[in-house]
Design an enzyme around this catalytic site. Structure first.
Site, short mmCIF file in Angstrom:
data_model
loop_
_atom_site.label_atom_id
_atom_site.label_comp_id
_atom_site.label_asym_id
_atom_site.label_seq_id
_atom_site.Cartn_x
_atom_site.Cartn_y
_atom_site.Cartn_z
N GLY A 261 0.77 -1.23 0.00
CA GLY A 261 0.00 0.00 0.00
C GLY A 261 0.80 1.28 0.00
N ARG A 298 3.13 -1.07 -5.91
CA ARG A 298 3.28 0.23 -6.55
C ARG A 298 4.60 0.94 -6.19
NH1 ARG A 298 -1.30 3.55 -7.49
NH2 ARG A 298 -2.32 2.27 -5.93
N TYR A 339 -9.86 6.03 -11.77
CA TYR A 339 -9.75 6.63 -10.43
C TYR A 339 -9.54 8.14 -10.50
CZ TYR A 339 -7.99 1.80 -9.83
OH TYR A 339 -7.80 0.45 -9.88
N CYS A 367 -13.73 6.19 -28.21
CA CYS A 367 -15.02 6.88 -28.30
C CYS A 367 -15.72 6.94 -26.95
CB CYS A 367 -15.89 6.17 -29.32
SG CYS A 367 -14.99 5.92 -30.84
N GLU A 368 -15.08 7.50 -25.96
CA GLU A 368 -15.69 7.70 -24.66
C GLU A 368 -15.11 8.98 -24.07
OE1 GLU A 368 -16.25 4.81 -21.77
OE2 GLU A 368 -16.13 3.11 -23.15
N1 LLP Z 1 -1.30 -6.97 -0.94
C1 LLP Z 1 -2.62 -7.10 -1.18
C2 LLP Z 1 -3.38 -8.12 -0.47
C3 LLP Z 1 -3.24 -6.24 -2.13
O1 LLP Z 1 -4.55 -6.36 -2.36
C4 LLP Z 1 -2.49 -5.25 -2.79
C5 LLP Z 1 -3.09 -4.36 -3.77
C6 LLP Z 1 -1.10 -5.18 -2.51
C7 LLP Z 1 -0.55 -6.04 -1.57
C8 LLP Z 1 -0.20 -4.18 -3.19
O2 LLP Z 1 -0.60 -2.87 -2.94
P1 LLP Z 1 0.35 -1.66 -3.39
O3 LLP Z 1 1.61 -1.76 -2.57
O4 LLP Z 1 0.66 -1.82 -4.83
O5 LLP Z 1 -0.43 -0.47 -3.09
N2 LLP Z 1 -5.32 -0.66 -9.41
C9 LLP Z 1 -5.18 0.27 -8.30
C10 LLP Z 1 -4.48 -0.34 -7.12
C11 LLP Z 1 -5.12 -1.62 -6.60
C12 LLP Z 1 -4.41 -2.27 -5.45
C13 LLP Z 1 -4.99 -3.62 -5.13
N3 LLP Z 1 -4.33 -4.35 -4.08
C14 LLP Z 1 -4.47 1.51 -8.79
O6 LLP Z 1 -4.15 1.59 -9.98
O7 LLP Z 1 -4.25 2.45 -8.05
#
Ligand code: LLP
Length: 444
Positions: A261, A298, A339, A367-368
């Protein structure tokens, strides 16, 4: 996304400010925008646009920075494969000493194909099929993260039927607001994720009593693109209390999977501090003697990737509304459409990057109306043919692409210092329908 930057009404960071905030990017007077040691114009000339470009050196350096921050704690990085699942990215993570956090059979198979040891893989996710659970057990991965009492029964039954005992941890929903975009908040009581904090003792006891499963600890993940440490501290404190309570009840609790996260700076502001994050882990867990796992996606790869695009056409005037139409679109990079996420946009040519600025909407050809990368963005004037890099697209970029409007998936280039290679070919149009059949009972 709970827009970290730019803050409402704050001026957009300039191209120079965006570049200055990113050590892997430089503007070369002759070659233009460079990622690590490679001119992006050269890549665009060879592979065409749109195209993804990732910086291996950047990803490696970020993994090393996170590991250095965690040094001294029994804490291990399990890269969240969902952020960017390219085999070369996974290989790089494995070579850097990271394991993987996977959420599907496909991610598990990818991680194994890239050379990540099964013993370094954890399996998260709110709905795992019996087939996926069987595979995880057959591969003997490190652990399955259990998200509900129902799933606990399923894993127990599958493991017992195979004559095996699987290590499981219970994912607890700590009911903490991560302060991020509603679509990527996961640790509130009304989100679908995890086992309610108050139910944890009973479910842990059930796990200890069931055949086929061995509860070894807890997991949590409160959301994504988190920039403040306060929600982490709150969630980890609750988790540490639970470890004590479970131990007092006679259970073994060896591991805590602390989730991912960590946010990044999408404008010119800094991202989450991994040093502060390591401090939050230490504050709650240092005296517990537990093995810690972290699952960032991320933070490790987001800044290291970009989407190269070319201006197809411009229309309108700044007095009415000015549109810059790129050859990349929402099907390639979905985050702005999905988002309202902010992504910096920087021209590749030095002359374009320093030219007069205008306010424009940067859009794709789909086309959106939602097919937009930026609204009312102050950017140097872009003429047809001008190339740009859409920044910080290394996480949740290519993995979320679709082929909407019959647009083939893009090629991927991996830069590493001054070397580069095409690591995925541009999809062919024929491949779009390769698996399709017209029923033979249709008139020909
Ligand atoms: N662990 C679990 C259980 C997760 O569900 C996630 C992300 C992570 C780790 C990794 O999270 P990160 O460190 O990448 O924040 N598509 C969205 C983000 C969705 C995240 C889903 N879960 C975006 O583009 O912002």
């Amino acid at each position: 996304m709970a827009q970290p930057a730019p803050i409402a009404d704050a001026p957009d960071p300039t191209a120079a400010e965006l570049i200055a905030a990113r050590p892997h990017l430089t503007m070369h007077a002759h070659d233009g925008l460079m990622l690590e040691g490679v001119a992006l114009n050269r890549i665009a000339a060879v592979v065409g646009t749109p195209a993804w470009v990732y910086g291996a050196g950047t990803m490696r350096a970020r993994l090393a920075q996170l590991q250095a921050a965690l040094a001294g704690q029994d804490a291990h990085v399990h890269y969240a494969v969902k952020a960017n699942d390219h085999l070369a990215v996974l290989r790089l993570m494995a070579q850097g000493g990271a394991g993987a956090d996977v959420v599907s059979e496909g991610e598990l198979r990818r991680a194994r194909a890239a050379g990540i040891a099964a013993a370094d893989i954890v399996f998260s996710g709110v709905g795992k099929s019996a087939r996926e659970i069987r595979l995880a057990i057959a591969e003997d991965i490190a652990q399955i993260n259990i998200e509900s009492p129902e799933e606990l029964e399923l894993v127990s039954a599958v493991a017992a039927s195979l004559g095996r005992t699987m290590r499981v941890v219970l994912r607890i929903n700590p009911d903490v607001d991560a302060g991020t975009h509603a679509k990527i908040t996961t640790g509130k009581a009304d989100n679908k994720f995890g086992i309610a904090h108050g139910d944890a003792p009973a479910v842990y006891a059930r796990a200890a009593a069931l055949p086929g499963v061995e509860p070894v600890g807890l997991a949590l993940h409160i959301g994504s693109q988190i920039l403040s440490m306060a929600p982490y501290r709150a969630a980890y404190a609750r988790t540490a209390d639970l470890v004590h309570a479970l131990r007092d009840a006679g259970h073994t609790v060896d591991r805590v999977d602390c989730g991912g996260g960590l946010g990044i700076g999408y404008g010119d502001e800094p991202g989450a501090s991994v040093e502060a994050f390591a401090g939050a882990l230490r504050a709650s867990f240092s005296n517990l003697g537990v093995r810690l796992m972290v699952e960032p996606g991320r933070w490790l790869v987001g800044p290291a990737g970009l989407l190269l695009a070319e201006t197809l056409i411009t229309k309108g005037t700044p007095a009415t509304r000015r549109f810059v139409v790129l050859d990349a679109a929402m099907n390639d990079l979905m985050r702005p459409a999905m988002y309202d996420a902010y992504h910096g946009i920087v021209p590749l040519d030095p002359a374009d990057a320093t030219g007069p600025v205008e306010i424009a909407d940067i859009v794709g050809p789909i086309c959106e109306t939602g097919d937009s990368f930026a609204r009312d963005r102050a950017l140097p004037c872009l003429a047809p043919g001008a190339r740009v890099a859409i920044l910080d697209a290394g996480a949740y970029g290519a993995v979320m692409s679709s082929t909407y409007n019959a647009r083939p998936l893009l090629p991927i280039v991996m830069v590493d210092g001054d070397r580069w290679a095409v690591v995925r070919d541009r999809q062919l149009h024929e491949d779009l329908w390769a698996g399709e059949r017209i029923p033979d009972f249709f008139p020909s």
